[in-house]
Motif scaffolding. Structure first.
Motif, PDB file in Angstrom:
ATOM      1  N   LEU A  19      -5.357   5.159  -7.806  1.00  0.00           N
ATOM      2  CA  LEU A  19      -6.802   4.935  -7.747  1.00  0.00           C
ATOM      3  C   LEU A  19      -7.201   3.462  -7.828  1.00  0.00           C
ATOM      4  O   LEU A  19      -8.316   3.109  -7.434  1.00  0.00           O
ATOM      5  CB  LEU A  19      -7.489   5.709  -8.875  1.00  0.00           C
ATOM      6  N   VAL A  20      -6.317   2.612  -8.345  1.00  0.00           N
ATOM      7  CA  VAL A  20      -6.655   1.191  -8.477  1.00  0.00           C
ATOM      8  C   VAL A  20      -5.786   0.324  -7.562  1.00  0.00           C
ATOM      9  O   VAL A  20      -6.291  -0.440  -6.749  1.00  0.00           O
ATOM     10  CB  VAL A  20      -6.520   0.717  -9.942  1.00  0.00           C
ATOM     11  N   CYS A  21      -4.461   0.465  -7.686  1.00  0.00           N
ATOM     12  CA  CYS A  21      -3.570  -0.409  -6.911  1.00  0.00           C
ATOM     13  C   CYS A  21      -3.613  -0.107  -5.417  1.00  0.00           C
ATOM     14  O   CYS A  21      -3.591  -1.027  -4.594  1.00  0.00           O
ATOM     15  CB  CYS A  21      -2.145  -0.281  -7.426  1.00  0.00           C
ATOM     16  N   LEU A  22      -3.661   1.156  -5.052  1.00  0.00           N
ATOM     17  CA  LEU A  22      -3.679   1.500  -3.625  1.00  0.00           C
ATOM     18  C   LEU A  22      -4.881   0.902  -2.895  1.00  0.00           C
ATOM     19  O   LEU A  22      -4.700   0.278  -1.833  1.00  0.00           O
ATOM     20  CB  LEU A  22      -3.638   3.017  -3.450  1.00  0.00           C
ATOM     21  N   PRO A  23      -6.116   1.038  -3.392  1.00  0.00           N
ATOM     22  CA  PRO A  23      -7.236   0.388  -2.686  1.00  0.00           C
ATOM     23  C   PRO A  23      -7.079  -1.129  -2.570  1.00  0.00           C
ATOM     24  O   PRO A  23      -7.452  -1.716  -1.547  1.00  0.00           O
ATOM     25  CB  PRO A  23      -8.448   0.761  -3.551  1.00  0.00           C
ATOM     26  N   ILE A  24      -6.538  -1.774  -3.598  1.00  0.00           N
ATOM     27  CA  ILE A  24      -6.310  -3.219  -3.532  1.00  0.00           C
ATOM     28  C   ILE A  24      -5.356  -3.555  -2.399  1.00  0.00           C
ATOM     29  O   ILE A  24      -5.613  -4.443  -1.573  1.00  0.00           O
ATOM     30  CB  ILE A  24      -5.747  -3.739  -4.872  1.00  0.00           C
ATOM     31  N   HIS A  25      -4.260  -2.844  -2.306  1.00  0.00           N
ATOM     32  CA  HIS A  25      -3.253  -3.148  -1.290  1.00  0.00           C
ATOM     33  C   HIS A  25      -3.725  -2.770   0.107  1.00  0.00           C
ATOM     34  O   HIS A  25      -3.356  -3.432   1.090  1.00  0.00           O
ATOM     35  CB  HIS A  25      -1.944  -2.432  -1.641  1.00  0.00           C
ATOM     36  N   LEU A  26      -4.539  -1.733   0.227  1.00  0.00           N
ATOM     37  CA  LEU A  26      -5.110  -1.395   1.533  1.00  0.00           C
ATOM     38  C   LEU A  26      -6.051  -2.498   2.015  1.00  0.00           C
ATOM     39  O   LEU A  26      -6.088  -2.830   3.207  1.00  0.00           O
ATOM     40  CB  LEU A  26      -5.851  -0.057   1.456  1.00  0.00           C
ATOM     41  N   LEU A  27      -6.821  -3.075   1.096  1.00  0.00           N
ATOM     42  CA  LEU A  27      -7.710  -4.174   1.453  1.00  0.00           C
ATOM     43  C   LEU A  27      -6.904  -5.374   1.943  1.00  0.00           C
ATOM     44  O   LEU A  27      -7.257  -6.009   2.951  1.00  0.00           O
ATOM     45  CB  LEU A  27      -8.557  -4.551   0.239  1.00  0.00           C
ATOM     46  N   ILE A  28      -5.823  -5.690   1.245  1.00  0.00           N
ATOM     47  CA  ILE A  28      -4.967  -6.796   1.670  1.00  0.00           C
ATOM     48  C   ILE A  28      -4.311  -6.493   3.008  1.00  0.00           C
ATOM     49  O   ILE A  28      -4.187  -7.367   3.873  1.00  0.00           O
ATOM     50  CB  ILE A  28      -3.900  -7.071   0.589  1.00  0.00           C
ATOM     51  N   ALA A  29      -3.914  -5.239   3.211  1.00  0.00           N
ATOM     52  CA  ALA A  29      -3.267  -4.857   4.472  1.00  0.00           C
ATOM     53  C   ALA A  29      -4.194  -5.059   5.661  1.00  0.00           C
ATOM     54  O   ALA A  29      -3.740  -5.404   6.758  1.00  0.00           O
ATOM     55  CB  ALA A  29      -2.807  -3.405   4.396  1.00  0.00           C
ATOM     56  N   ALA A  71       0.833  -1.203   0.000  1.00  0.00           N
ATOM     57  CA  ALA A  71       0.000   0.000   0.000  1.00  0.00           C
ATOM     58  C   ALA A  71       0.869   1.254   0.000  1.00  0.00           C
ATOM     59  O   ALA A  71       0.627   2.202  -0.768  1.00  0.00           O
ATOM     60  CB  ALA A  71      -0.931  -0.012   1.209  1.00  0.00           C
ATOM     61  N   LEU A  72       1.887   1.268   0.854  1.00  0.00           N
ATOM     62  CA  LEU A  72       2.822   2.391   0.859  1.00  0.00           C
ATOM     63  C   LEU A  72       3.510   2.509  -0.498  1.00  0.00           C
ATOM     64  O   LEU A  72       3.696   3.612  -1.028  1.00  0.00           O
ATOM     65  CB  LEU A  72       3.856   2.188   1.968  1.00  0.00           C
ATOM     66  N   GLY A  73       3.862   1.366  -1.074  1.00  0.00           N
ATOM     67  CA  GLY A  73       4.511   1.376  -2.375  1.00  0.00           C
ATOM     68  C   GLY A  73       3.653   1.972  -3.474  1.00  0.00           C
ATOM     69  O   GLY A  73       4.166   2.633  -4.382  1.00  0.00           O
ATOM     70  N   SER A  74       2.347   1.755  -3.412  1.00  0.00           N
ATOM     71  CA  SER A  74       1.451   2.330  -4.428  1.00  0.00           C
ATOM     72  C   SER A  74       1.458   3.851  -4.378  1.00  0.00           C
ATOM     73  O   SER A  74       1.459   4.520  -5.419  1.00  0.00           O
ATOM     74  CB  SER A  74       0.022   1.815  -4.213  1.00  0.00           C
ATOM     75  N   VAL A  75       1.470   4.400  -3.164  1.00  0.00           N
ATOM     76  CA  VAL A  75       1.515   5.860  -3.014  1.00  0.00           C
ATOM     77  C   VAL A  75       2.828   6.408  -3.552  1.00  0.00           C
ATOM     78  O   VAL A  75       2.850   7.388  -4.317  1.00  0.00           O
ATOM     79  CB  VAL A  75       1.328   6.245  -1.532  1.00  0.00           C
ATOM     80  N   ILE A  76       3.936   5.762  -3.179  1.00  0.00           N
ATOM     81  CA  ILE A  76       5.245   6.239  -3.621  1.00  0.00           C
ATOM     82  C   ILE A  76       5.395   6.066  -5.133  1.00  0.00           C
ATOM     83  O   ILE A  76       5.968   6.930  -5.813  1.00  0.00           O
ATOM     84  CB  ILE A  76       6.369   5.506  -2.867  1.00  0.00           C
ATOM     85  N   SER A  77       4.888   4.959  -5.674  1.00  0.00           N
ATOM     86  CA  SER A  77       4.954   4.745  -7.121  1.00  0.00           C
ATOM     87  C   SER A  77       4.224   5.843  -7.876  1.00  0.00           C
ATOM     88  O   SER A  77       4.725   6.367  -8.886  1.00  0.00           O
ATOM     89  CB  SER A  77       4.366   3.378  -7.479  1.00  0.00           C
ATOM     90  N   ALA A  78       3.028   6.203  -7.405  1.00  0.00           N
ATOM     91  CA  ALA A  78       2.266   7.269  -8.061  1.00  0.00           C
ATOM     92  C   ALA A  78       3.019   8.596  -8.002  1.00  0.00           C
ATOM     93  O   ALA A  78       3.110   9.327  -8.999  1.00  0.00           O
ATOM     94  CB  ALA A  78       0.894   7.400  -7.404  1.00  0.00           C
ATOM     95  N   ALA A  79       3.588   8.895  -6.827  1.00  0.00           N
ATOM     96  CA  ALA A  79       4.305  10.164  -6.665  1.00  0.00           C
ATOM     97  C   ALA A  79       5.539  10.217  -7.569  1.00  0.00           C
ATOM     98  O   ALA A  79       5.825  11.248  -8.199  1.00  0.00           O
ATOM     99  CB  ALA A  79       4.706  10.348  -5.206  1.00  0.00           C
TER     100      ALA A  79
END
Length: 411
Positions: A178-188, A81-89
């Motif tokens: 918008l797509v990967c972050l919600p997926i990873h938050l759900l898994i987290a 989830a953290l990685g999705s935020v950093i990847s987008a940035a």
């Protein structure tokens, strides 16, 4: 998700599969399509741009051991989830870079972020969540994610007909956010309840142990496995980073893109075959096949270019090799060394793999400029062959008498 409800294995695999398609597509496969436009923007030779990409891949490898340790302690979902935020940035930073130096710095940060969201992190999530079923689930995951190149090479080429590379990378950033972050938050959310020491620690799968190798032999086998994967990764990275322009330069012309799209379906096909018949065999057997056909595929391309039939066979065989390699990079270490500290071990192996893979795009581009593309590919073939020989030595040294004994000591 209601209290106490745990995300099922099938749903977990599909969610991770979607995030891997999008992650690899936005952070890796789109680069080769956009590279020439990027180089033109900054007035750089194409080899210099691939040099920046090589440094970026190296950065991903350098942070991999740290990422693996965090996954072991905090759970893969939280890290992803953290990685999705950093990847987008970082994608936005690459897209908005005003000069080549800031572009290179942002590209390095982007590839460092990719270590938090791509295969090694996803494999660790599956090992944490499914235990002794992880080998099957890893196969399922790679089966789904094999469509990344098939989707993103033509999609990026199509989008590039309407938008420049900066706009496309901005879209990639939105996909991660918008797509990967919600997926990873759900898994987290699941893994906060299933990590050791949590109130539901009993939900953890049983830890799998290694197959009883003596410590000195274990170290030698680990070095050989790491070397074999690193050399194979060097070969794949060099070829995949320049797949379409490489085939064009060998005389395929406009059919280069069409031929390259066969790589993804070939990955999926071999993963499906492995799921149907390969699970009854030790992962080392699939590893030998994967690393053995890699140099053969390049030799076929060199001997037949510019014939389309030879290029098709090359793309399919390379897809077979890559498809199996993606699986066994997760399952072979699990079978040989067990699941204790699995994320950390994969991180250190990724470091060695990425150090060589980082040099690969620049190495192929530089060699092609110095000695010609054909001779450069011959050198790459020799590297792949040495990687295969490393696994031949693993097969000679490691006790792998049964396909499942190394995976579940209770059997």
């Amino acid at each position: 998700m209601t209290q106490g409800k745990v995300l099922g294995p099938t749903a977990l695999v599909w969610l991770l599969g979607a995030s891997q398609i999008l992650g690899y597509g936005t952070l890796y496969y789109s680069f080769s399509i956009l590279a020439e436009d990027m180089a033109g923007t900054f007035g750089w030779p194409l080899s210099w741009l691939y040099g920046s990409f090589s440094l970026a891949l190296l950065a991903g490898g350098l942070v991999a051991p740290l990422v693996g340790g965090r996954i072991d302690r905090h759970g893969g979902g939280a890290v992803m989830a953290l990685g999705s935020v950093i990847s987008a940035a970082t994608l936005l930073a690459v897209a908005s870079a005003p000069d080549p130096w800031l572009f290179s710095a942002a590209l390095i940060a982007m590839q460092a972020a990719s270590s938090l969201v791509l295969y090694d992190a996803a494999f660790a999530v599956l090992v944490q969540a499914t235990g002794s079923a992880a080998r099957l689930r890893i196969t399922h995951l790679t089966l789904i994610a094999g469509f990344a190149s098939t989707i993103f090479w033509p999609l990026t080429s199509w989008l590039h007909g309407f938008y420049d590379w900066r706009a496309i990378l901005c879209g990639c950033a939105l996909v991660n956010l918008l797509v990967c972050l919600p997926i990873h938050l759900l898994i987290a959310r699941q893994h906060r309840r299933t990590l050791p020491g949590s109130p539901n620690e009993k939900l953890l799968p049983t830890v799998l142990h290694s197959n009883g190798m003596a410590p000195e032999l274990r170290r030698r086998v680990l070095v050989l496995v790491t070397l074999g994967f690193a050399l194979g990764g060097f070969t794949l990275s060099s070829v995949l980073s320049q797949m379409v322009p490489m085939l064009s330069a060998l005389g395929l012309g406009g059919s280069a893109l069409v031929v390259s799209t066969l790589f993804g379906p070939a990955q999926v096909l071999v993963r499906l075959a492995n799921m149907l018949i390969g699970l009854q065999r030790h992962p080392l057997q699939a590893t030998l096949i994967a690393t053995g056909i890699m140099p053969i595929a390049i030799i076929i391309l060199l001997l037949t270019a510019p014939l389309a039939a030879g290029a098709v066979l090359f793309a399919v065989m390379l897809g077979f090799s890559s498809g199996l390699k993606s699986i066994v990079q997760g399952t072979l270490p699990l079978a040989l060394f067990g699941s204790a500290s699995y994320g950390t071990r994969l991180g250190w192996m990724a470091l060695a793999r990425q150090v060589l893979a980082a040099a690969a795009p620049f190495a192929l581009a530089w060699l092609a400029g110095m000695i010609g593309l054909t001779c450069a590919l011959a050198v790459i073939t020799a590297v792949a062959a040495v990687g295969f020989l490393a696994f031949v030595e693993v097969a000679r040294k490691a006790p792998v008498s049964g396909p499942r004994a190394a995976l579940d000591p209770s059997l």
